[in-house]
Scaffold this motif. Structure first.
Motif, PDB file in Angstrom:
ATOM      1  N   LYS A 224       0.837  -1.196   0.000  1.00 56.06           N
ATOM      2  CA  LYS A 224       0.000   0.000   0.000  1.00 56.06           C
ATOM      3  C   LYS A 224       0.875   1.249   0.000  1.00 56.06           C
ATOM      4  O   LYS A 224       1.983   1.249   0.521  1.00 56.06           O
ATOM      5  N   TYR A 225       0.326   2.284  -0.579  1.00 56.63           N
ATOM      6  CA  TYR A 225       1.017   3.572  -0.600  1.00 56.63           C
ATOM      7  C   TYR A 225       0.039   4.616  -0.076  1.00 56.63           C
ATOM      8  O   TYR A 225      -1.079   4.716  -0.565  1.00 56.63           O
ATOM      9  N   LEU A 226       0.454   5.367   0.937  1.00 60.10           N
ATOM     10  CA  LEU A 226      -0.437   6.382   1.514  1.00 60.10           C
ATOM     11  C   LEU A 226       0.222   7.741   1.516  1.00 60.10           C
ATOM     12  O   LEU A 226       1.414   7.863   1.854  1.00 60.10           O
TER      13      LEU A 226
ATOM     14  N   ILE B 194      -0.328  11.282   3.367  1.00 61.47           N
ATOM     15  CA  ILE B 194      -1.072  11.867   4.481  1.00 61.47           C
ATOM     16  C   ILE B 194      -0.724  13.345   4.577  1.00 61.47           C
ATOM     17  O   ILE B 194       0.443  13.700   4.770  1.00 61.47           O
TER      18      ILE B 194
ATOM     19  N   GLU C 154       4.538  10.744  15.060  1.00 59.43           N
ATOM     20  CA  GLU C 154       3.083  10.663  14.930  1.00 59.43           C
ATOM     21  C   GLU C 154       2.693   9.701  13.801  1.00 59.43           C
ATOM     22  O   GLU C 154       1.805   8.870  13.967  1.00 59.43           O
TER      23      GLU C 154
ATOM     24  N   ARG D 154       3.232   6.203  14.839  1.00 60.22           N
ATOM     25  CA  ARG D 154       2.134   5.744  15.703  1.00 60.22           C
ATOM     26  C   ARG D 154       0.914   5.357  14.857  1.00 60.22           C
ATOM     27  O   ARG D 154       0.238   4.363  15.139  1.00 60.22           O
ATOM     28  N   MET D 155       0.631   6.177  13.826  1.00 60.11           N
ATOM     29  CA  MET D 155      -0.491   5.847  12.931  1.00 60.11           C
ATOM     30  C   MET D 155      -0.281   4.490  12.281  1.00 60.11           C
ATOM     31  O   MET D 155      -1.212   3.686  12.166  1.00 60.11           O
TER      32      MET D 155
ATOM     33  N   LYS E 239      -0.853   1.740  14.859  1.00 65.45           N
ATOM     34  CA  LYS E 239      -2.209   1.607  15.397  1.00 65.45           C
ATOM     35  C   LYS E 239      -3.243   1.239  14.333  1.00 65.45           C
ATOM     36  O   LYS E 239      -4.257   0.637  14.636  1.00 65.45           O
ATOM     37  N   LEU E 240      -2.985   1.675  13.076  1.00 64.60           N
ATOM     38  CA  LEU E 240      -4.044   1.488  12.084  1.00 64.60           C
ATOM     39  C   LEU E 240      -3.526   1.079  10.700  1.00 64.60           C
ATOM     40  O   LEU E 240      -4.064   0.152  10.091  1.00 64.60           O
ATOM     41  N   LEU E 241      -2.500   1.772  10.206  1.00 64.07           N
ATOM     42  CA  LEU E 241      -2.207   1.671   8.775  1.00 64.07           C
ATOM     43  C   LEU E 241      -1.543   0.356   8.383  1.00 64.07           C
ATOM     44  O   LEU E 241      -1.830  -0.201   7.323  1.00 64.07           O
TER      45      LEU E 241
ATOM     46  N   ARG F  76       6.192  -4.328   6.797  1.00 59.20           N
ATOM     47  CA  ARG F  76       7.161  -3.284   7.135  1.00 59.20           C
ATOM     48  C   ARG F  76       6.722  -2.019   6.422  1.00 59.20           C
ATOM     49  O   ARG F  76       6.024  -2.069   5.406  1.00 59.20           O
TER      50      ARG F  76
END
Lengths: 85, 85
Positions: free
Chosen positions: B41-43, B45, B59, B62-63, B66-68, B75
Protein backbone atom coordinates in the motif's frame (compact mmCIF):
# COMPACT_ATOMS: atom_id res chain seq x y z
CA UNK A 1 19.68 -7.53 -9.33
CA UNK A 2 17.92 -4.24 -9.93
CA UNK A 3 14.92 -3.01 -8.06
CA UNK A 4 12.25 -0.57 -9.19
CA UNK A 5 9.81 0.93 -6.70
CA UNK A 6 6.54 2.20 -8.10
CA UNK A 7 4.06 4.36 -6.17
CA UNK A 8 0.66 4.58 -7.82
CA UNK A 9 -2.05 6.92 -6.57
CA UNK A 10 -5.27 8.48 -7.77
CA UNK A 11 -4.90 11.79 -9.59
CA UNK A 12 -5.72 14.92 -7.61
CA UNK A 13 -9.38 15.84 -7.58
CA UNK A 14 -10.67 12.31 -7.85
CA UNK A 15 -12.69 11.02 -4.90
CA UNK A 16 -10.67 8.62 -2.76
CA UNK A 17 -13.27 6.84 -0.61
CA UNK A 18 -10.72 4.53 1.03
CA UNK A 19 -8.58 7.52 1.97
CA UNK A 20 -11.57 9.32 3.51
CA UNK A 21 -12.38 6.23 5.56
CA UNK A 22 -8.80 6.02 6.84
CA UNK A 23 -8.87 9.73 7.72
CA UNK A 24 -12.05 9.20 9.78
CA UNK A 25 -10.54 6.16 11.46
CA UNK A 26 -7.38 8.11 12.38
CA UNK A 27 -9.51 10.90 13.84
CA UNK A 28 -11.60 8.48 15.85
CA UNK A 29 -8.35 7.02 17.24
CA UNK A 30 -7.46 10.49 18.49
CA UNK A 31 -4.99 11.63 15.82
CA UNK A 32 -5.31 15.38 15.32
CA UNK A 33 -4.32 17.55 12.38
CA UNK A 34 -4.90 15.04 9.57
CA UNK A 35 -6.19 17.02 6.60
CA UNK A 36 -6.34 14.37 3.92
CA UNK A 37 -5.33 10.78 3.29
CA UNK A 38 -4.93 9.33 -0.19
CA UNK A 39 -4.40 5.65 -0.78
CA UNK A 40 -2.64 3.94 -3.62
CA UNK A 41 -0.55 0.95 -4.54
CA UNK A 42 3.11 0.33 -3.91
CA UNK A 43 5.06 -2.15 -6.01
CA UNK A 44 8.60 -3.44 -5.73
CA UNK A 45 9.79 -5.04 -8.93
CA UNK A 46 13.03 -7.04 -8.97
CA UNK A 47 14.60 -7.17 -12.41
CA UNK A 48 17.56 -8.88 -14.04
CA UNK A 49 20.91 -7.13 -14.16
CA UNK A 50 20.65 -7.12 -17.95
CA UNK A 51 18.76 -3.82 -18.15
CA UNK A 52 20.77 -0.65 -18.69
CA UNK A 53 19.74 2.37 -16.63
CA UNK A 54 17.67 4.33 -19.21
CA UNK A 55 16.04 1.24 -20.70
CA UNK A 56 15.13 0.02 -17.21
CA UNK A 57 13.08 3.14 -16.48
CA UNK A 58 11.44 2.96 -19.91
CA UNK A 59 10.58 -0.70 -19.36
CA UNK A 60 8.97 0.00 -15.98
CA UNK A 61 7.03 2.90 -17.51
CA UNK A 62 5.73 0.52 -20.17
CA UNK A 63 4.69 -1.92 -17.43
CA UNK A 64 2.78 0.90 -15.69
CA UNK A 65 1.00 1.87 -18.88
CA UNK A 66 0.14 -1.65 -19.94
CA UNK A 67 -0.77 -3.28 -16.65
CA UNK A 68 0.13 -1.74 -13.33
CA UNK A 69 -1.62 1.64 -13.44
CA UNK A 70 -4.60 3.21 -15.16
CA UNK A 71 -3.06 6.36 -16.67
CA UNK A 72 -6.51 7.94 -17.09
CA UNK A 73 -7.19 8.22 -13.37
CA UNK A 74 -3.87 7.33 -11.76
CA UNK A 75 -0.42 8.87 -11.62
CA UNK A 76 2.71 6.92 -10.80
CA UNK A 77 6.21 7.60 -9.60
CA UNK A 78 9.13 5.29 -10.34
CA UNK A 79 12.27 5.08 -8.21
CA UNK A 80 15.19 2.93 -9.34
CA UNK A 81 17.01 1.52 -6.36
CA UNK A 82 20.74 1.28 -5.61
CA UNK A 83 22.60 -0.05 -8.60
CA UNK A 84 19.48 0.46 -10.72
CA UNK A 85 19.49 4.22 -10.08
CA UNK B 1 0.85 21.88 4.99
CA UNK B 2 3.08 18.88 5.59
CA UNK B 3 2.95 15.65 3.68
CA UNK B 4 4.01 12.20 4.80
CA UNK B 5 4.36 9.37 2.29
CA UNK B 6 4.11 5.86 3.65
CA UNK B 7 5.03 2.72 1.71
CA UNK B 8 3.78 -0.47 3.32
CA UNK B 9 4.76 -3.90 2.05
CA UNK B 10 4.81 -7.50 3.24
CA UNK B 11 7.94 -8.59 5.08
CA UNK B 12 10.45 -10.65 3.12
CA UNK B 13 9.73 -14.36 3.05
CA UNK B 14 5.97 -14.02 3.28
CA UNK B 15 3.98 -15.27 0.30
CA UNK B 16 2.70 -12.40 -1.83
CA UNK B 17 0.02 -13.98 -4.03
CA UNK B 18 -0.98 -10.68 -5.65
CA UNK B 19 2.65 -10.03 -6.55
CA UNK B 20 3.02 -13.47 -8.10
CA UNK B 21 -0.10 -12.87 -10.19
CA UNK B 22 1.25 -9.54 -11.43
CA UNK B 23 4.58 -11.18 -12.28
CA UNK B 24 2.79 -13.82 -14.37
CA UNK B 25 0.69 -11.15 -16.07
CA UNK B 26 3.80 -9.12 -16.94
CA UNK B 27 5.44 -12.22 -18.40
CA UNK B 28 2.40 -13.07 -20.47
CA UNK B 29 2.47 -9.50 -21.81
CA UNK B 30 6.01 -10.16 -23.00
CA UNK B 31 8.06 -8.42 -20.32
CA UNK B 32 11.29 -10.31 -19.78
CA UNK B 33 13.65 -10.35 -16.83
CA UNK B 34 11.11 -9.82 -14.05
CA UNK B 35 12.32 -11.84 -11.07
CA UNK B 36 9.82 -10.89 -8.41
CA UNK B 37 6.98 -8.44 -7.81
CA UNK B 38 5.82 -7.51 -4.34
CA UNK B 39 2.68 -5.46 -3.77
CA UNK B 40 1.85 -3.15 -0.93
CA UNK B 41 0.00 0.00 0.00
CA UNK B 42 1.02 3.57 -0.60
CA UNK B 43 -0.44 6.38 1.51
CA UNK B 44 -0.09 10.13 1.26
CA UNK B 45 -1.07 11.87 4.48
CA UNK B 46 -1.50 15.65 4.55
CA UNK B 47 -0.99 17.09 8.01
CA UNK B 48 -1.31 20.48 9.65
CA UNK B 49 1.70 22.78 9.83
CA UNK B 50 1.56 22.51 13.63
CA UNK B 51 3.74 19.39 13.81
CA UNK B 52 7.46 19.86 14.42
CA UNK B 53 9.78 17.66 12.36
CA UNK B 54 10.64 14.95 14.92
CA UNK B 55 7.15 14.76 16.36
CA UNK B 56 5.69 14.49 12.85
CA UNK B 57 7.65 11.31 12.12
CA UNK B 58 6.75 9.88 15.53
CA UNK B 59 3.08 10.66 14.93
CA UNK B 60 3.07 8.93 11.54
CA UNK B 61 4.87 5.93 13.06
CA UNK B 62 2.13 5.74 15.70
CA UNK B 63 -0.49 5.85 12.93
CA UNK B 64 1.27 2.95 11.19
CA UNK B 65 1.35 0.89 14.36
CA UNK B 66 -2.21 1.61 15.40
CA UNK B 67 -4.04 1.49 12.08
CA UNK B 68 -2.21 1.67 8.77
CA UNK B 69 0.09 -1.35 8.89
CA UNK B 70 0.24 -4.72 10.58
CA UNK B 71 3.71 -4.68 12.14
CA UNK B 72 3.68 -8.46 12.53
CA UNK B 73 3.69 -9.16 8.80
CA UNK B 74 4.30 -5.76 7.21
CA UNK B 75 7.16 -3.28 7.13
CA UNK B 76 6.72 0.38 6.34
CA UNK B 77 8.84 3.25 5.18
CA UNK B 78 7.98 6.88 5.95
CA UNK B 79 9.15 9.82 3.85
CA UNK B 80 8.41 13.36 5.01
CA UNK B 81 7.95 15.62 2.04
CA UNK B 82 9.37 19.08 1.32
CA UNK B 83 8.92 21.34 4.31
CA UNK B 84 8.00 18.31 6.41
CA UNK B 85 11.37 16.70 5.79
Amino acid sequence: MKKAKVCISLKAGLLDAQGKTIKSALESLGFKGVREVRVGKYLEIDLDQSFAKPSLRREVERMCHKLLANPVIERYHITLDDNGR
